[in-house]
Design a protein around this motif. Structure first.
Motif, short mmCIF file in Angstrom:
data_model
loop_
_atom_site.label_atom_id
_atom_site.label_comp_id
_atom_site.label_asym_id
_atom_site.label_seq_id
_atom_site.Cartn_x
_atom_site.Cartn_y
_atom_site.Cartn_z
N GLU A 16 43.93 27.05 38.69
CA GLU A 16 42.51 27.19 38.40
C GLU A 16 41.78 27.96 39.49
N ALA A 17 42.17 27.74 40.74
CA ALA A 17 41.54 28.44 41.85
C ALA A 17 41.85 29.92 41.85
N ALA A 18 42.96 30.30 41.18
CA ALA A 18 43.35 31.71 41.12
C ALA A 18 42.92 32.38 39.82
N GLY A 19 42.09 31.70 39.05
CA GLY A 19 41.58 32.32 37.84
C GLY A 19 42.45 32.13 36.61
N ALA A 79 43.86 25.61 34.07
CA ALA A 79 44.48 24.58 34.89
C ALA A 79 45.79 24.08 34.32
N GLY A 80 46.01 24.28 33.01
CA GLY A 80 47.24 23.81 32.37
C GLY A 80 48.34 24.85 32.32
N LEU A 81 48.27 25.88 33.15
CA LEU A 81 49.23 26.98 33.09
C LEU A 81 50.68 26.50 33.16
N ILE A 100 51.70 33.13 27.77
CA ILE A 100 51.52 32.08 28.78
C ILE A 100 50.70 32.59 29.96
N ILE A 101 51.10 33.72 30.51
CA ILE A 101 50.44 34.19 31.74
C ILE A 101 49.11 34.86 31.42
N LEU A 102 49.13 35.95 30.67
CA LEU A 102 47.90 36.68 30.42
C LEU A 102 46.92 35.89 29.54
N ALA A 103 47.45 35.15 28.60
CA ALA A 103 46.57 34.39 27.70
C ALA A 103 45.84 33.26 28.40
N ASN A 104 46.33 32.89 29.58
CA ASN A 104 45.69 31.79 30.31
C ASN A 104 44.88 32.24 31.52
N LEU A 105 44.64 33.56 31.61
CA LEU A 105 43.69 34.07 32.60
C LEU A 105 42.27 33.71 32.17
N THR A 106 41.49 33.27 33.11
CA THR A 106 40.10 32.92 32.80
C THR A 106 39.10 33.93 33.36
N ASN A 107 39.58 34.83 34.24
CA ASN A 107 38.69 35.87 34.75
C ASN A 107 39.50 37.04 35.25
N LEU A 108 38.84 38.18 35.35
CA LEU A 108 39.42 39.37 35.96
C LEU A 108 38.81 39.61 37.32
#
Length: 349
Positions: free
Chosen positions: A12-15, A18-20, A341-349
């Motif tokens: 979550e801290a890396a954008g 949290a469930g990654l 999994i990876i890109l779909a769970n990004l929350t910001n750029l």
């Protein structure tokens, strides 16, 4: 960026959502993502996720049995080795040790004067080898267990470089992309002749040591020539360091390992692959959606599901090691992992 500079932290801290990691595990346990040995995700200075599993593995076709993978375990890169070879050529070029991409290819191999005299081969350049657009016949779509696979036939040939260079001319140079470990073998030879070192020794001095990489293997054929197309074995963390180097424009701290100019050149499309991806100098290039917007990525691909994915606009490097060797669907799991999994769970750029 060396390992000690990575901060392990919450997704979550890396954008990321949290469930990654929980979603990664669910994908593996459901069977939608198969044969995974390692998954590492880096964003900026954070090691966002580091996951290892036990599974059957091999080294260049030799069974290793079931391996319990961890941060110190070497793994075949297979054809991701080609992307590392691109960096090594760039370093040698930066040092003035090899001819530039526009130089005639056969001039680098004066022992094959008969081939140089063929007008159909006169236009071939080093750049055409780097972009796999030499226009020569080559068949790596067969299984690597098949002796008729062109790379395996090259390994079994008495002279690998003549074998690669004397293949039938099928198209004009620069007009058609054909996947070719032979093209990479030729670039490897140019690096070795220019530097006066075996490619593994040059890699140790010019690339690995500056990145803090000391534990590696580079497998050789029966002729004791290290394979620049598929022979490198690294740990997942060390491959991630190489990915981070590319994202950082060839720089580590205050030291420029590979010139920014070469990184930019290698990652500029030179051809289109059979499945519609772009191709630079031994790097695959494409796009994937992030928060609904297509963003460019570049990657090294290797047999069995090996991947080094990079997305500069999101500042993400991802390493995937897998054990699905020689399978026609080996691309499915790492692609699903990257996109879903990876890109779909990004929350910001």
């Amino acid at each position: 960026m060396v390992e000690t500079e990575w901060t392990k932290g919450a997704a979550e801290a890396a954008g990321f959502d949290a469930g990654l990691e929980r979603k990664l595990l669910a994908g593996i346990e459901s069977g939608l993502i198969r044969d995974v040995h390692a998954v590492l995700i880096n964003r900026g200075d954070r090691l966002v996720l580091e996951h290892y599993r036990a599974g059957p593995d091999e080294s260049w076709g030799r069974s290793l049995g079931t391996v319990a993978f961890d941060a110190q375990t070497l793994h075949d890169l297979r054809s991701m080795t080609k992307s590392v070879t691109s960096l090594l050529y760039g370093i040698a070029l930066d040092r003035g040790l090899v001819a530039p991409p526009e130089a005639p290819l056969l001039a680098q191999f004066p022992e094959y004067a008969d081939l140089a005299a063929d007008p159909a081969r006169a236009g071939q350049t080093i750049g055409h080898a780097l972009s796999m657009t030499l226009g020569l016949a080559w068949d790596e779509y067969r299984s690597y267990a098949d002796p008729l696979n062109s790379e395996i036939a090259m390994e079994n040939a008495p002279d690998r470089y003549r074998f690669a260079l004397e293949q039938a001319v099928m198209q004009a140079p620069g007009t058609h992309w054909t996947y070719s470990g032979g093209a990479t073998a030729l670039v490897g030879a140019i690096i070795e002749r220019g530097t006066g070192q075996r490619i593994d020794d040059f890699a140790r001095e010019a690339l690995f040591a500056p990145l803090g990489i000391s534990h590696f293997e580079w497998l050789s054929g029966a002729d004791d020539i290290a394979s620049p197309a598929s022979g490198l074995r690294l740990t997942a963390r060390d491959l991630l360091r190489i990915g981070r180097l590319v994202l950082d424009g060839g720089r580590v701290g205050e030291r420029q390992i590979v010139s920014r100019a070469w990184i930019d050149t290698a990652l500029t499309p030179k051809a289109t692959t059979d499945d519609g991806l772009g191709y630079g100098y031994f790097w695959f290039l494409g796009e994937a959606p992030v928060l609904g917007v297509p963003k460019p990525w570049m990657a090294g691909f290797g047999n069995g599901g090996q991947r080094l994915w990079l997305m500069p606009e999101a500042d993400i490097a991802c390493v995937i090691f897998s054990g699905n060797y020689n399978a026609p669907d080996a691309w499915v799991s790492p692609t699903r992992l990257w996109r879903e999994i990876i890109l779909a769970n990004l929350t910001n750029l």
